[in-house]
Write a protein that holds these residues in place. Structure first.
Motif, PDB file in Angstrom:
ATOM      1  N   SER A 201       0.812  -1.223   0.000  1.00  0.00           N
ATOM      2  CA  SER A 201       0.000   0.000   0.000  1.00  0.00           C
ATOM      3  C   SER A 201       0.840   1.264   0.000  1.00  0.00           C
ATOM      4  O   SER A 201       0.299   2.371   0.055  1.00  0.00           O
ATOM      5  N   PHE A 202       2.199   1.106  -0.037  1.00  0.00           N
ATOM      6  CA  PHE A 202       3.053   2.289   0.035  1.00  0.00           C
ATOM      7  C   PHE A 202       2.975   3.076  -1.272  1.00  0.00           C
ATOM      8  O   PHE A 202       3.201   2.540  -2.344  1.00  0.00           O
ATOM      9  N   ARG A 203       2.632   4.354  -1.167  1.00  0.00           N
ATOM     10  CA  ARG A 203       2.523   5.205  -2.360  1.00  0.00           C
ATOM     11  C   ARG A 203       3.284   6.518  -2.178  1.00  0.00           C
ATOM     12  O   ARG A 203       2.831   7.578  -2.577  1.00  0.00           O
ATOM     13  N   GLY A 204       4.405   6.454  -1.509  1.00  0.00           N
ATOM     14  CA  GLY A 204       5.201   7.654  -1.360  1.00  0.00           C
ATOM     15  C   GLY A 204       5.047   8.251   0.021  1.00  0.00           C
ATOM     16  O   GLY A 204       4.819   7.546   0.996  1.00  0.00           O
ATOM     17  N   PRO A 205       5.185   9.598   0.139  1.00  0.00           N
ATOM     18  CA  PRO A 205       5.127  10.249   1.433  1.00  0.00           C
ATOM     19  C   PRO A 205       3.866   9.887   2.207  1.00  0.00           C
ATOM     20  O   PRO A 205       2.756   9.945   1.689  1.00  0.00           O
ATOM     21  N   VAL A 206       4.055   9.494   3.468  1.00  0.00           N
ATOM     22  CA  VAL A 206       2.939   9.073   4.310  1.00  0.00           C
ATOM     23  C   VAL A 206       2.005  10.249   4.539  1.00  0.00           C
ATOM     24  O   VAL A 206       2.438  11.355   4.869  1.00  0.00           O
ATOM     25  N   ARG A 207       0.720  10.022   4.345  1.00  0.00           N
ATOM     26  CA  ARG A 207      -0.256  11.092   4.506  1.00  0.00           C
ATOM     27  C   ARG A 207      -0.853  11.113   5.911  1.00  0.00           C
ATOM     28  O   ARG A 207      -1.175  12.166   6.429  1.00  0.00           O
ATOM     29  N   ARG A 208      -1.064   9.931   6.493  1.00  0.00           N
ATOM     30  CA  ARG A 208      -1.554   9.872   7.868  1.00  0.00           C
ATOM     31  C   ARG A 208      -0.368  10.034   8.806  1.00  0.00           C
ATOM     32  O   ARG A 208       0.439   9.132   8.966  1.00  0.00           O
ATOM     33  N   ARG A 209      -0.283  11.155   9.431  1.00  0.00           N
ATOM     34  CA  ARG A 209       0.877  11.469  10.248  1.00  0.00           C
ATOM     35  C   ARG A 209       0.435  11.918  11.634  1.00  0.00           C
ATOM     36  O   ARG A 209      -0.734  12.245  11.864  1.00  0.00           O
ATOM     37  N   SER A 210       1.402  11.959  12.521  1.00  0.00           N
ATOM     38  CA  SER A 210       1.208  12.518  13.850  1.00  0.00           C
ATOM     39  C   SER A 210       2.378  13.440  14.142  1.00  0.00           C
ATOM     40  O   SER A 210       3.434  13.355  13.495  1.00  0.00           O
ATOM     41  N   CYS A 211       2.199  14.327  15.086  1.00  0.00           N
ATOM     42  CA  CYS A 211       3.240  15.294  15.403  1.00  0.00           C
ATOM     43  C   CYS A 211       4.466  14.580  15.967  1.00  0.00           C
ATOM     44  O   CYS A 211       4.353  13.654  16.781  1.00  0.00           O
ATOM     45  N   THR A 212       5.632  15.009  15.538  1.00  0.00           N
ATOM     46  CA  THR A 212       6.887  14.397  15.973  1.00  0.00           C
ATOM     47  C   THR A 212       7.701  15.380  16.804  1.00  0.00           C
ATOM     48  O   THR A 212       7.640  16.597  16.577  1.00  0.00           O
ATOM     49  N   ASP A 213       8.445  14.832  17.759  1.00  0.00           N
ATOM     50  CA  ASP A 213       9.313  15.640  18.637  1.00  0.00           C
ATOM     51  C   ASP A 213       8.541  16.813  19.237  1.00  0.00           C
ATOM     52  O   ASP A 213       8.924  17.984  19.093  1.00  0.00           O
ATOM     53  N   ILE A 214       7.444  16.480  19.919  1.00  0.00           N
ATOM     54  CA  ILE A 214       6.555  17.510  20.462  1.00  0.00           C
ATOM     55  C   ILE A 214       7.269  18.347  21.515  1.00  0.00           C
ATOM     56  O   ILE A 214       7.094  19.575  21.575  1.00  0.00           O
ATOM     57  N   LEU A 215       8.078  17.708  22.355  1.00  0.00           N
ATOM     58  CA  LEU A 215       8.775  18.444  23.410  1.00  0.00           C
ATOM     59  C   LEU A 215       9.684  19.515  22.818  1.00  0.00           C
ATOM     60  O   LEU A 215       9.695  20.668  23.292  1.00  0.00           O
ATOM     61  N   CYS A 216      10.435  19.150  21.777  1.00  0.00           N
ATOM     62  CA  CYS A 216      11.321  20.132  21.134  1.00  0.00           C
ATOM     63  C   CYS A 216      10.511  21.236  20.465  1.00  0.00           C
ATOM     64  O   CYS A 216      10.935  22.390  20.441  1.00  0.00           O
ATOM     65  N   CYS A 217       9.341  20.876  19.930  1.00  0.00           N
ATOM     66  CA  CYS A 217       8.473  21.886  19.323  1.00  0.00           C
ATOM     67  C   CYS A 217       8.013  22.903  20.366  1.00  0.00           C
ATOM     68  O   CYS A 217       8.025  24.113  20.117  1.00  0.00           O
ATOM     69  N   LEU A 218       7.617  22.421  21.552  1.00  0.00           N
ATOM     70  CA  LEU A 218       7.185  23.329  22.619  1.00  0.00           C
ATOM     71  C   LEU A 218       8.341  24.215  23.081  1.00  0.00           C
ATOM     72  O   LEU A 218       8.160  25.430  23.290  1.00  0.00           O
TER      73      LEU A 218
ATOM     74  N   SER B 204       2.824  22.367   4.247  1.00  0.00           N
ATOM     75  CA  SER B 204       1.841  22.249   5.325  1.00  0.00           C
ATOM     76  C   SER B 204       2.175  21.085   6.248  1.00  0.00           C
ATOM     77  O   SER B 204       2.078  21.202   7.481  1.00  0.00           O
ATOM     78  N   ARG B 205       2.582  19.944   5.672  1.00  0.00           N
ATOM     79  CA  ARG B 205       2.943  18.798   6.503  1.00  0.00           C
ATOM     80  C   ARG B 205       4.151  19.110   7.378  1.00  0.00           C
ATOM     81  O   ARG B 205       4.192  18.745   8.556  1.00  0.00           O
ATOM     82  N   ALA B 206       5.140  19.792   6.799  1.00  0.00           N
ATOM     83  CA  ALA B 206       6.351  20.109   7.564  1.00  0.00           C
ATOM     84  C   ALA B 206       6.039  21.026   8.741  1.00  0.00           C
ATOM     85  O   ALA B 206       6.551  20.834   9.850  1.00  0.00           O
ATOM     86  N   ILE B 207       5.186  22.033   8.505  1.00  0.00           N
ATOM     87  CA  ILE B 207       4.854  22.981   9.571  1.00  0.00           C
ATOM     88  C   ILE B 207       3.935  22.329  10.603  1.00  0.00           C
ATOM     89  O   ILE B 207       4.129  22.476  11.823  1.00  0.00           O
ATOM     90  N   ARG B 208       2.943  21.590  10.146  1.00  0.00           N
ATOM     91  CA  ARG B 208       1.923  21.063  11.050  1.00  0.00           C
ATOM     92  C   ARG B 208       2.434  19.906  11.900  1.00  0.00           C
ATOM     93  O   ARG B 208       2.129  19.834  13.096  1.00  0.00           O
ATOM     94  N   TYR B 209       3.206  19.016  11.299  1.00  0.00           N
ATOM     95  CA  TYR B 209       3.577  17.791  12.001  1.00  0.00           C
ATOM     96  C   TYR B 209       5.040  17.742  12.444  1.00  0.00           C
ATOM     97  O   TYR B 209       5.364  17.050  13.409  1.00  0.00           O
ATOM     98  N   HIS B 210       5.927  18.432  11.733  1.00  0.00           N
ATOM     99  CA  HIS B 210       7.352  18.179  11.947  1.00  0.00           C
ATOM    100  C   HIS B 210       8.145  19.413  12.352  1.00  0.00           C
ATOM    101  O   HIS B 210       9.369  19.450  12.171  1.00  0.00           O
TER     102      HIS B 210
END
Length: 747
Positions: free
Chosen positions: A41-58, A524-530
């Motif tokens: 089912s892999f079709r390139g960049p993952v669309r279902r994502r979750s926020c990563t490195d939340i502590l560093c983001c805060l 948008s993915r980079a800003i929102r999740y990463h």
């Protein structure tokens, strides 16, 4: 006859342990590659994502808010006038309207011999009384001479007193007391204003430095002084004066030629765009043409240097060393020296030999690199908006730099005027204590018997509060956050472009399966999740850069120390941290690509990118470097071509438009601007290109690990890249063999 379908191999586990090119064939390698097992089912960049490195983001968000607060506090306490305008010994600005110094815009130093360092002069830290005056002195005089002349005419005192403290009008006061109380300067010398400060007016006659045609003079104590002492006190100031005049001419040249400079930069932009578009259709031809053109240009340059060298060999004076000539604004001076042409000939020869050796021993890698560049051209051709994303990065970097510079200036000028009690009697218990000049005359200190004659004078800018005590740490924090924001802006660009080009690579049908607005989606993915992952990587790089800056600062401090061991250790540390910074920068770039594709946190992405690169170390070491070299040749060709046209134009060697050439003091001013600007513009476009190549290369390596070219696990690379790299729809073992054969080192 229909071709039978190849049945899946039953030894799935053993099959998964094999590697294209035969790099790893053990269970540990299989365990390391566990995240890259085949996913139908892999079709390139993952669309279902979750926020990563939340502590560093805060933490990053809190740091940004604190940085804004720091700027506000610095703005409230700072006063840039303290940096831009000179200040007298009473803390008043020279030339400030509404004060007694309104008509006195120039700062005068009582004893300039105490200012041995020119940086002390400019930074207002010279340990002598400083007064604001309306004009600088224009003749030699000492206080003793003035007293003798005053008996004959009062005009001598009237001239001298304008350089004394306001209100002092006692020319008969003994010299020793005048010097003790610093009522007047012990001597005055002919000076001229520079940076609103009176500095000695040095003039060179027949190689001898003089002031008012004198090489020596006497001070107030009748001690012989030489002009070289003044020159040492203001060392570098004469050079700064010449620099100021040179700067005025350069500004004049820019004013006369800005339109033609803009035209040259627009031409370089158009040529860069045309170069990238042509790469899509004629990548092989264009790149080989670029390589051959650079080789021919270097050969022509070597021949031209040889001709000039033979012409100057027997000319008198041509054997003078460049070091003896020094810095000259007229470039023709250097072109008359044989050493200049020897250096150019050697440089061109080394470059020519390097290119030829690379083409001989790495010719097959060059062909593979050209295939990658052609594929990158197609990707950019389908997503042309990526070429203009560096403009957003440039705006972000401009904002970061401007905010850092303004904050640094306000922090540097946020000190308050500190006044100290200056007493002629060393037994005064209040000496060097803080005082208030407005209330000092009414205080008990001025009336004390032991402190008679004491004054409340300006000492320095500073403060007694915690804010002023930690100004250095605040400046260091300002620099650290600035580096963090700059690296985050670059990381955001890299992650956005990586996500965009990965969506192109993993599309089964190109361009039909490319998602709509891929650049905006990746951004948008980079800003929102990463944001946290990008901030984490940028923080690691910023710490390494800050350590390097501190080491550079310490090296400057230790430069005058005669300690070979300390210098050796410092150079070793600088070398180690330079290598560390380069390694972190390279790993961050590949980690951001993995973050953009799989949406994992920074550490996981960096680990997977590292092992993926190590499993393809030959390709990384050869293809990546060859690609960078080819792109560098493209940038050099664009900058050199535009620069050659600019040279012919500004030197009036194009007969058709000779009358349009503006009159210039130095033709190299607009020429260098056009060449450097053209290179930076080409670098901006080609940085997108390089990021595209790196992303496609990493996706290509991952594609070879995920798929084997069979009907169940088909490659997702484009048909042309599939064909050029020698891949066929065959079982994995044959694919591995063909890849290994194609990418074997060429000897």
């Amino acid at each position: 006859m229909a071709r039978p379908l190849v049945a899946p191999r039953p030894e799935a586990k053993e099959h998964s342990e094999e590697k294209p090119g035969g790099y790893l064939k053990n269970p540990q390698a299989s365990a390391q590659r566990e995240p890259h097992k085949f996913d139908p089912s892999f079709r390139g960049p993952v669309r279902r994502r979750s926020c990563t490195d939340i502590l560093c983001c805060l933490i990053f968000i809190i740091v940004i808010l604190s940085y804004v607060a720091l700027g506000i506090v610095a703005w409230l306490h700072g006063d840039p006038r303290k940096v831009l305008h000179p200040t007298d010994s009473y803390g008043q600005f020279c030339g400030q309207k509404g004060t007694s110094n309104a008509k006195k815009p120039i700062l005068f130093y009582f004893n300039i011999l105490k200012c041995a360092n020119p940086a002390i002069l400019i930074n207002l830290q010279c340990p002598t009384t400083q007064m604001c005056v309306s004009k600088c002195p224009d003749k030699f005089a000492t206080y003793t001479e003035m007293q003798l002349q005053h008996k004959l005419s009062k005009s001598y005192w009237e001239y001298y007193r304008q350089f004394c403290k306001p209100g002092f009008n006692n020319p008969d006061k003994p010299v020793s007391q005048v010097l003790r109380d610093e009522d007047c300067p012990s001597m005055i010398v002919p000076s001229r204003p520079f940076l609103q400060r009176c500095l000695p007016d040095f003039i060179t006659h027949n190689g001898t430095v003089t002031v008012a045609n004198r090489t020596s003079f006497k001070d107030a104590l009748e001690m012989a002084r030489s002009v070289t002492e003044l020159q040492h006190a203001a060392k570098g100031i004469t050079g700064l004066v010449d620099t100021k005049e040179l700067g005025m001419k350069i500004v004049e040249d820019y004013a006369n030629s800005w339109a033609w400079i803009l035209i040259g930069l627009l031409i370089s932009m158009a040529v860069s765009l045309l170069f990238i578009l042509l790469l899509r259709f004629t990548a092989g031809l264009l790149l080989w043409t670029t390589i051959i053109t650079v080789i021919l240009l270097l050969a022509y340059g070597m021949w031209f240097c040889s001709v000039e060298l033979s012409r100057l060999r027997h000319r008198p004076g041509s054997d003078v060393a460049i070091v003896e000539v020094g810095l000259q604004t007229d470039l023709q001076v250097y072109l008359q020296l044989t050493q200049t042409w020897v250096i150019l000939l050697a440089s061109l020869g080394v470059t020519e030999a390097s290119i030829l050796l690379m083409l001989i021993f790495l010719r097959r890698r060059v062909r593979v690199a050209i295939a990658m560049l052609r594929e990158a051209s197609k990707a950019i051709g389908h997503i042309m908006s990526t070429l203009f994303f560096p403009v957003i990065t440039f705006l972000l970097l401009t904002v970061c730099f401007s905010y850092w510079a303004v904050t640094a200036v306000y922090l540097a000028s946020s000190g308050e005027a500190v006044y100290k009690v200056m007493s002629p009697d060393v037994s005064c218990s209040h000496a060097n204590s803080t005082c208030n000049p407005e209330t000092f005359n009414r205080s008990n200190i001025s009336k004390s018997a032991l402190c008679l004659g004491s004054q409340c004078l300006f000492a320095f800018y500073g403060g007694e509060t915690s804010y002023h005590h930690y100004l250095f740490l605040l400046q260091l924090s300002n620099l650290m956050v600035f580096l963090w924001l700059v690296n985050f802006s670059l990381a955001l660009e890299q992650c956005t472009l990586a996500g965009t080009f990965a969506s192109y690579y993993w599309a089964r049908r190109k361009p039909q399966d490319i998602p709509p607005c891929p650049l905006f989606s990746a951004f948008s993915r980079a800003i929102r999740y990463h944001t946290g992952s990008l901030a984490f990587g940028a923080l690691i790089l910023s710490v390494a850069q800050l350590v390097r800056i501190i080491l550079e600062y310490l090296e400057q401090k230790l430069r005058g120390v005669d300690n070979s061991l300390s210098r050796f250790m410092m150079h070793c540390l600088q070398c180690c941290f330079w290598c560390l910074e380069k390694f972190i920068r390279y790993m961050n770039r590949n980690a951001y690509i993995m973050v953009a594709i799989y949406g994992k946190n920074f550490c996981t992405s960096a680990r997977e990118a590292f092992f993926l690169l190590m499993r393809n170390v030959v390709r990384v070491a050869v293809l990546d470097r060859v690609t960078d070299f080819l792109l560098f040749l493209g940038k050099v060709l664009i900058a050199g071509g535009v620069g050659a046209i600019a040279y012919l134009f500004f030197t009036r060697k194009i007969p058709v438009i000779q009358e349009e050439v503006p009159n210039l003091n130095y033709y190299w001013v607009p020429l260098l601007t056009v060449v450097i600007g053209a290179y930076l513009i080409a670098h901006g476009f080609f940085s997108v290109y390089a990021m595209c190549v790196d992303t496609l290369f990493l996706c290509f390596c991952d594609d070879l690990e995920r798929h084997d070219g069979s009907s169940e696990k088909p490659f997702l690379m484009s048909p042309e890249l599939h064909r050029i790299l020698g891949k066929s729809k065959s079982p994995m073992t044959k694919t591995q063999y063909s890849v290994q054969l194609e990418l074997q080192p060429a000897y």
